[in-house]
Design a protein around this motif. Structure first.
Motif, PDB file in Angstrom:
ATOM      1  N   VAL A   1       0.859  -1.154  -0.031  1.00 22.01           N
ATOM      2  CA  VAL A   1       0.024  -0.021  -0.007  1.00 22.01           C
ATOM      3  C   VAL A   1       0.967   1.127  -0.096  1.00 22.01           C
ATOM      4  O   VAL A   1       0.502   2.221  -0.580  1.00 22.01           O
ATOM      5  N   MET A   2       2.025   1.240   0.854  1.00 20.80           N
ATOM      6  CA  MET A   2       2.731   2.416   0.865  1.00 20.80           C
ATOM      7  C   MET A   2       3.353   2.822  -0.432  1.00 20.80           C
ATOM      8  O   MET A   2       3.689   4.023  -0.671  1.00 20.80           O
ATOM      9  N   GLN A   3       3.670   1.831  -1.323  1.00 18.29           N
ATOM     10  CA  GLN A   3       4.460   2.022  -2.562  1.00 18.29           C
ATOM     11  C   GLN A   3       3.470   2.622  -3.422  1.00 18.29           C
ATOM     12  O   GLN A   3       3.748   3.470  -4.133  1.00 18.29           O
ATOM     13  N   ARG A   4       2.176   1.864  -3.304  1.00 21.36           N
ATOM     14  CA  ARG A   4       1.140   2.439  -4.451  1.00 21.36           C
ATOM     15  C   ARG A   4       0.700   3.807  -4.199  1.00 21.36           C
ATOM     16  O   ARG A   4       0.547   4.798  -5.184  1.00 21.36           O
ATOM     17  N   THR A   5       0.451   3.920  -2.712  1.00 22.44           N
ATOM     18  CA  THR A   5      -0.110   5.309  -2.698  1.00 22.44           C
ATOM     19  C   THR A   5       0.684   6.581  -2.624  1.00 22.44           C
ATOM     20  O   THR A   5       0.466   7.679  -2.494  1.00 22.44           O
ATOM     21  N   SER A   6       2.135   6.071  -2.369  1.00 23.37           N
ATOM     22  CA  SER A   6       3.363   6.857  -2.462  1.00 23.37           C
ATOM     23  C   SER A   6       3.890   7.297  -3.689  1.00 23.37           C
ATOM     24  O   SER A   6       4.807   8.163  -4.034  1.00 23.37           O
ATOM     25  N   ARG A   7       3.528   6.244  -4.666  1.00 27.15           N
ATOM     26  CA  ARG A   7       4.090   6.015  -6.013  1.00 27.15           C
ATOM     27  C   ARG A   7       5.819   6.026  -5.869  1.00 27.15           C
ATOM     28  O   ARG A   7       6.463   6.904  -6.654  1.00 27.15           O
ATOM     29  N   ALA A   8       6.214   5.386  -4.841  1.00 28.37           N
ATOM     30  CA  ALA A   8       7.768   5.516  -4.571  1.00 28.37           C
ATOM     31  C   ALA A   8       8.049   3.932  -4.280  1.00 28.37           C
ATOM     32  O   ALA A   8       7.249   3.144  -3.609  1.00 28.37           O
ATOM     33  N   ARG A   9       9.288   3.644  -4.406  1.00 25.28           N
ATOM     34  CA  ARG A   9       9.711   2.318  -4.067  1.00 25.28           C
ATOM     35  C   ARG A   9      10.167   2.208  -2.658  1.00 25.28           C
ATOM     36  O   ARG A   9      10.491   3.114  -2.060  1.00 25.28           O
ATOM     37  N   LEU A  10      10.243   1.029  -2.134  1.00 29.28           N
ATOM     38  CA  LEU A  10      10.545   0.816  -0.655  1.00 29.28           C
ATOM     39  C   LEU A  10      11.957   1.232  -0.659  1.00 29.28           C
ATOM     40  O   LEU A  10      12.821   1.269  -1.437  1.00 29.28           O
ATOM     41  N   ALA A  11      12.133   2.012   0.520  1.00 29.85           N
ATOM     42  CA  ALA A  11      13.357   2.747   0.824  1.00 29.85           C
ATOM     43  C   ALA A  11      14.698   1.687   0.861  1.00 29.85           C
ATOM     44  O   ALA A  11      15.710   2.226   0.982  1.00 29.85           O
ATOM     45  N   GLY A  12      14.463   0.625   1.361  1.00 30.88           N
ATOM     46  CA  GLY A  12      15.773  -0.371   1.707  1.00 30.88           C
ATOM     47  C   GLY A  12      15.599  -1.513   0.396  1.00 30.88           C
ATOM     48  O   GLY A  12      14.396  -2.013  -0.016  1.00 30.88           O
TER      49      GLY A  12
END
Length: 524
Positions: A116-127
């Motif tokens: 969810v946090m990747q899709r809603t942020s349009r950002a890849r996991l930070a690690g």
């Protein structure tokens, strides 16, 4: 103080840790031998930890729920145990509860939060490494805790907390999880933080605080499992239920509301009914829930004003809780034909209904007069399982069915008929289980408070046990139906991965405009 089992429990758990570490190393090395991904690792979503987390969650579901049926069956047929204390009710019961809550629910929360946090942020996991550390580190904690329960080593608290060294390990894992979440949100390409992330962050942050305070202990020896709690007496009781009810609030409520607020609008293809209402509900839940734990300690040595405070906030909590349940159901306006035809969406709808019912019941049971009848009876067991089976498990299974074809890029689930079967098995099992415990609990409470004309108890404790037997049989049957549905889910997911043809994904990259959150209605 820890109750240490025979032999060398720390030595046994040391071997368990070594075995788990070896399996993780083998898993990671096999992954490194695979072909390089086509996508640029700097921009593509990183879904491998989510995929593995979903599979681990389903494995825990089958094992821990099957253990629950065994636990329930022991109440109806006490001889259903093996030689040795490890199979006694007092040891397998905490293994069941922690396996379902943390093994099944915890892995589902971690996996879906990554998604969810990747899709809603349009950002890849930070690690690249930290997601695996969180996932495998958390499961190591679950395995150490479950094995400790079976060996009889716990901190002897209400929630049968595991050993002090397992608690320290979980703190390390959980801080890494929170750091990973914040780092990912900080690098988002979407300026808005969607509400599901609010609930996930509250779940991660508050659970860390609760766990640390509740498990403050002094080890008797760094070479042994024995420890002494930092609290005692009524202070310890208050801390335990501050932890216990807020674990319900932020692990079993806030985290799964994060699932609900993302997957239900996505599946229904409808905007969330009211974004403002979801935010108001969030802050109401966060503020009110913190104060309600003392309603578990009515008629105890806890000061009367603290009991009244817990009761008052429990009643007030109904407003933000029903706001979330109502928001979910109103989102389905215009999509009820999809609920009729789509069992996955039906899982989510029924979860919202059970969430509303459970929160109403919880506020009602917190009233001192009602609590005098319900407390220490099976009514509480029925209430807990209406939330655990009807709310937590239903929204989790619905989310799994919604996300599995996306994660593995499949055309659909292997069998939608199996999804239908699972839904009806889960619903029937939940209704049978909960109604059996409601009846059992009310009968128990009435029998325990019935007096003869001479002022003596009209029924002995044994009399109440005899009266409970048919309800305990029904409880085991309902649990068995629920487990059968979980087995169908695990089979369906595995066959989807192995047999269903691949499809071209709708979105793969954080820069895709299709990767955003469920729509916010106009004017919200």
């Amino acid at each position: 103080m820890a109750a240490v089992g025979r032999g060398d429990p720390m030595g046994a758990q040391g071997w368990i840790v070594a075995l788990c570490a070896g399996l993780v190393v083998i898993f990671l090395l096999r992954g490194l031998d695979g072909p390089e991904p086509v996508e640029d690792r700097a921009t593509a979503y990183y879904d491998d930890p989510t995929r593995v987390g979903i599979l681990i969650s389903l494995a825990w579901a089958v094992v821990a729920m099957s253990t629950g049926v065994w636990v329930a069956s022991q109440l109806a047929w006490p001889d259903l145990r093996f030689d040795g204390a490890w199979s006694s009710f007092g040891r397998i019961r905490p293994a069941h509860t922690s396996g379902v809550i943390f093994g099944f629910g915890g892995n589902a929360l971690i996996a879906t939060s990554f998604h969810v946090m990747q899709r809603t942020s349009r950002a890849r996991l930070a690690g690249q490494v930290s997601p695996w550390f969180v996932l495998f580190g958390f499961n190591l904690f679950c395995i150490v805790a479950a094995s400790g329960y079976l060996m009889g080593i716990t901190q002897s608290k209400e929630y049968a907390e595991p050993e002090w060294y397992a608690d320290i390990w979980l703190v390390i894992v959980w801080v890494t999880y929170f750091t990973l979440y914040i780092r990912t949100l900080a690098r988002r390409n979407e300026p808005h933080i969607y509400v599901a992330n609010w609930y996930y962050m509250a779940f991660i942050l508050v659970m860390a605080i609760l766990h640390i305070v509740n498990n403050l202990a002094i080890p008797a020896s760094f070479a042994g499992a024995k420890s002494y709690s930092a609290f005692s007496g009524v202070q310890d009781a208050m801390i335990q239920w501050w932890y216990g009810h807020n674990a319900v609030a932020f692990f079993l409520t806030a985290g799964f509301l994060g699932m609900l607020y993302y997957f239900l609008p996505k599946r229904a293809e409808r905007p969330i009914y009211s974004y403002r209402l979801s935010i108001l509900s969030f802050w109401g839940i966060v503020f009110f829930y913190i104060w309600v734990g003392s309603h578990h300690l009515h008629y105890t040595a806890l000061p009367q004003w603290v009991q009244t405070l817990g009761m008052t906030f429990s009643i007030m909590l109904l407003i933000p809780s029903w706001a979330s349940a109502g928001n979910a159901l109103m989102t389905l306006n215009g999509a009820w034909h999809k609920v009729r035809d789509d069992a996955t969406l039906r899982f989510m709808m029924v979860a919202a209904v059970f969430y509303g019912l459970s929160t109403f019941e919880g506020s009602f049971m917190a009233v001192r007069a009602v609590n005098s009848l319900s407390h220490y009876t099976d009514w509480t067991v029925g209430h807990v399982h209406s939330g655990a089976m009807g709310w937590v498990a239903m929204i989790t299974f619905g989310s799994i069915y919604a996300v599995v074809p996306l994660l593995w890029r499949k055309e659909s689930m292997y069998s939608w008929k199996l999804v239908e079967w699972h839904f009806w098995l889960a619903l029937a099992g939940t209704v049978i289980y909960v109604f059996a415990m409601w009846n059992s609990g009310i009968i128990q409470g009435l029998m325990w408070r019935t007096y003869t004309d001479s002022g003596t108890l009209a029924y002995s404790f044994t009399d109440s046990l005899v009266a409970m037997h048919p309800y305990y049989v029904a409880r085991a049957v309902g649990g068995g139906l629920f487990v059968a549905g979980a087995v169908l889910c695990a089979f369906n997911v595995l066959m989807t991965i192995r047999r269903v043809p691949d499809r071209v994904p709708e979105y793969d990259h954080p820069t895709s405009s299709e990767a955003g959150e469920p729509a916010v209605p106009a004017g919200e």
